[in-house]
Scaffold this motif. Sequence first.
Motif, PDB file in Angstrom:
ATOM      1  N   GLY A  84      32.240  -0.090  50.899  1.00 41.76           N
ATOM      2  CA  GLY A  84      31.785   0.818  49.852  1.00 41.76           C
ATOM      3  C   GLY A  84      30.296   1.070  49.820  1.00 41.76           C
ATOM      4  N   GLU A 143      32.874   6.391  37.200  1.00 41.69           N
ATOM      5  CA  GLU A 143      33.669   6.508  38.426  1.00 41.69           C
ATOM      6  C   GLU A 143      33.266   7.750  39.221  1.00 41.69           C
ATOM      7  N   VAL A 144      33.034   8.851  38.515  1.00 40.85           N
ATOM      8  CA  VAL A 144      32.619  10.086  39.191  1.00 40.85           C
ATOM      9  C   VAL A 144      31.274   9.876  39.875  1.00 40.85           C
ATOM     10  N   LYS A 145      30.309   9.294  39.160  1.00 40.69           N
ATOM     11  CA  LYS A 145      28.976   9.077  39.731  1.00 40.69           C
ATOM     12  C   LYS A 145      29.022   8.095  40.893  1.00 40.69           C
ATOM     13  N   ALA A 146      29.861   7.074  40.788  1.00 37.54           N
ATOM     14  CA  ALA A 146      29.985   6.106  41.881  1.00 37.54           C
ATOM     15  C   ALA A 146      30.545   6.781  43.131  1.00 37.54           C
ATOM     16  N   LYS A 147      31.526   7.637  42.942  1.00 33.45           N
ATOM     17  CA  LYS A 147      32.119   8.343  44.081  1.00 33.45           C
ATOM     18  C   LYS A 147      31.106   9.282  44.724  1.00 33.45           C
ATOM     19  N   THR A 199      37.020  12.929  40.710  1.00 30.44           N
ATOM     20  CA  THR A 199      36.746  11.815  41.615  1.00 30.44           C
ATOM     21  C   THR A 199      37.316  12.065  43.007  1.00 30.44           C
ATOM     22  N   LEU A 206      34.679  16.848  45.477  1.00 36.56           N
ATOM     23  CA  LEU A 206      33.238  16.583  45.383  1.00 36.56           C
ATOM     24  C   LEU A 206      32.490  17.210  46.553  1.00 36.56           C
ATOM     25  N   LYS A 227      37.552  13.166  46.725  1.00 38.60           N
ATOM     26  CA  LYS A 227      36.558  13.313  47.793  1.00 38.60           C
ATOM     27  C   LYS A 227      36.416  14.770  48.214  1.00 38.60           C
ATOM     28  N   GLN A 254      28.749   7.163  46.707  1.00 36.20           N
ATOM     29  CA  GLN A 254      29.414   6.647  47.902  1.00 36.20           C
ATOM     30  C   GLN A 254      29.493   7.703  48.991  1.00 36.20           C
ATOM     31  N   LEU A 255      29.681   8.956  48.584  1.00 38.88           N
ATOM     32  CA  LEU A 255      29.775  10.047  49.550  1.00 38.88           C
ATOM     33  C   LEU A 255      28.405  10.545  49.993  1.00 38.88           C
TER      34      LEU A 255
END
Length: 701
Positions: free
Chosen positions: A307, A422-426, A395, A400, A397, A429-430
Amino acid sequence: MAKSLYISTTNARSGKSTIVLGIMQLLLRDLQNVGFFRPIINPEEDQRDHDIDLVLSHFYLGMRYEDTYAMTRSEAKKLLNAGKQNEMIEIILNKYKELEEKYDFVLCEGIDFVEGNEAFAFEINANIAANMGCPALVVTNGHNATSDEVLSLNQMAIDNLTDKGIDIVDVMVNRVEASQTEAILATLQKELKLDAGSIHVIPENNDLTKPTVADLQKWLGAEVIYGKKAMNKAVDGYVVAAMQMDNFLNYTKEDTLVVTAGDRPDIILSAMASRLSNSYPNISGILLTGGIVPTENIQKLVEGWEGIPVPILLVKEPTYDTMQRVDHLHAWLDPNNPKKIASALGLFEAHVNTQEMRQKLIDCKSVNVTPQMFEFNLIQKAQKNRQHIVLPEGTGKRVLNACDILLRRNVCEVTLLGIEDEVKAKISQLGLDLSGAHIVEPAKSPLYDGYVQAFYEMRKAKGMTVDGARDIMSDVTYFATMMVHKGDADGMVSGSVNTTAHTIKPAFQIIKTRPEASIVSSIFLMCLKDRVLAFGDCAVNPSPNSEQLAEIAMSSAQTAKIFGVEPRVAMLSYSTGSSGKGAEVEKVIEATRIAKERAPELFLEGPIQYDAAIDPSVGKIKLPGSEVAGQATVFIFPDLNTGNNTYKAVQRSSNQVVAIGPVLQGLNKPVNDLSRGCTVPDIVNTVAITAVQAQAVKGLV
């Protein structure tokens, strides 16, 4: 008007790849048969030319790589050194003329400039353009340049080109500091003998000028040990970590590349750990030197650290030699980096008068429409009056990544729904920058209580309670639908994760159908090689009756027209005219009568078979004198079974067919459904379609 344009630069690192992309996109909006040509290329050893690969990959021109250039720089130098410039020009002309015969328009990109050798390169470019008979577009690197310096470069270029009889289509000064754009534009407009509309100044864009980790990997020939999914992260500076961990961390900045030897596990692990801490900036990657691979225990730690988007590269050279090479790295547009390409196109569109440019380039518009033309025009329509589209699957991929492209292309305003953390973490991550998007967590939104009350009032007659409404409105799809209903968003797109039923049911309950519509139906926009057709209804109504079929025909004609397809409606059946009998034929006959009665202005024919509707020769035989036979653009299928199978058969019969949809019609405000197998481009197209539908609702189309 000439059938070509020659893009020539005045100095090195002008960012002409951005200009090439922007001009090629403009051409493909109007012409289906455009070629690309570079007279002389200068590829790295055993590699293909970067800009040719970029254009061929992004625009799918269908050209062979070998047909896009005449010779390499080394081959040209041999001829020039032997005093054979005329032979060099002849070889280039022969290659170009082959393309000129084959294509409606050929976009030519001049030779690359090498710093310190600009005058020689420009003279060669000018001679080639003159002998090819191409008008020219002049591109200048304005980075760190004064107004007088930019003026001098362009004045010399224009004088040189015009002396050779070359028409100047436009002057574009690229990579200018934002604070200097107005001053440089004013100076050029005052001093150059060109129309004001033929001079454009484009500011520097950090997203384009910063190299990515992928650029670095290619430049150094590095091995990617970990983090292949994060290779598009931008690199903004370097820190050579030769000190202890505590001291090294003080020197990291946002997007810093950490350079260290492979036998420094403390640096490797602390650099990766910094990505987990809000107290430290996000590094872009780690470059290990000396060919030293981390120990087995360190590899196990890294492999289990999921992650964290930190790519780790390895080179054989020692740190000093590596940094010497890194210092000469500059950014370029990678065909595999859609984010950068979207930024480049967005920058071009924001600072170039594309409408005037199109008029200069093309004097007659092709009657044919390719899938690329349609997609380009679709994006342009959406950009003209930006709408607000809500994406409840915040969320996802693919969603986004599509959002990133939509924002970079300035297609629409976007709201993403989901649990905010969760949205900001994704997003992190991307490795995306979605700072331009709104992120809304339904239950925490100030709109939530009002939406709950509104839904309760709508459904209380059917047994809805306030508590039930509260639960339902916590669902992102229902919340998004209510946003559209209340005017807090202009349209919704969902379905990459959710089912069609879950996407459409809230729309039926909340947004509901237009007063003149009794049903919701759909069309697919079928982008064939040379035209766009509308197929309806292939997604919603299993077995419409005559009244419903007539309504589907009228709605489909209206929707097609919104997207630039002139409607000629074919009411399909297994019979043409009066040649067949049966209940299904009678249904189509009655539907045709109703549609003609309600919309007498429509070109509409039925019953008609598919071959008679699409093939002019068959149409003339089966329905001579018809305004639709052989010319149909809107095809109305008698039932879902026929329509769904036919659209998929047409789509899969050729890899050149693009099916966009389903596009829902009949609702008061636009809601559109995605396939759960959709791609990122599918989402971008569907959002753009929804934005254009929202414009139509407001009377802006």
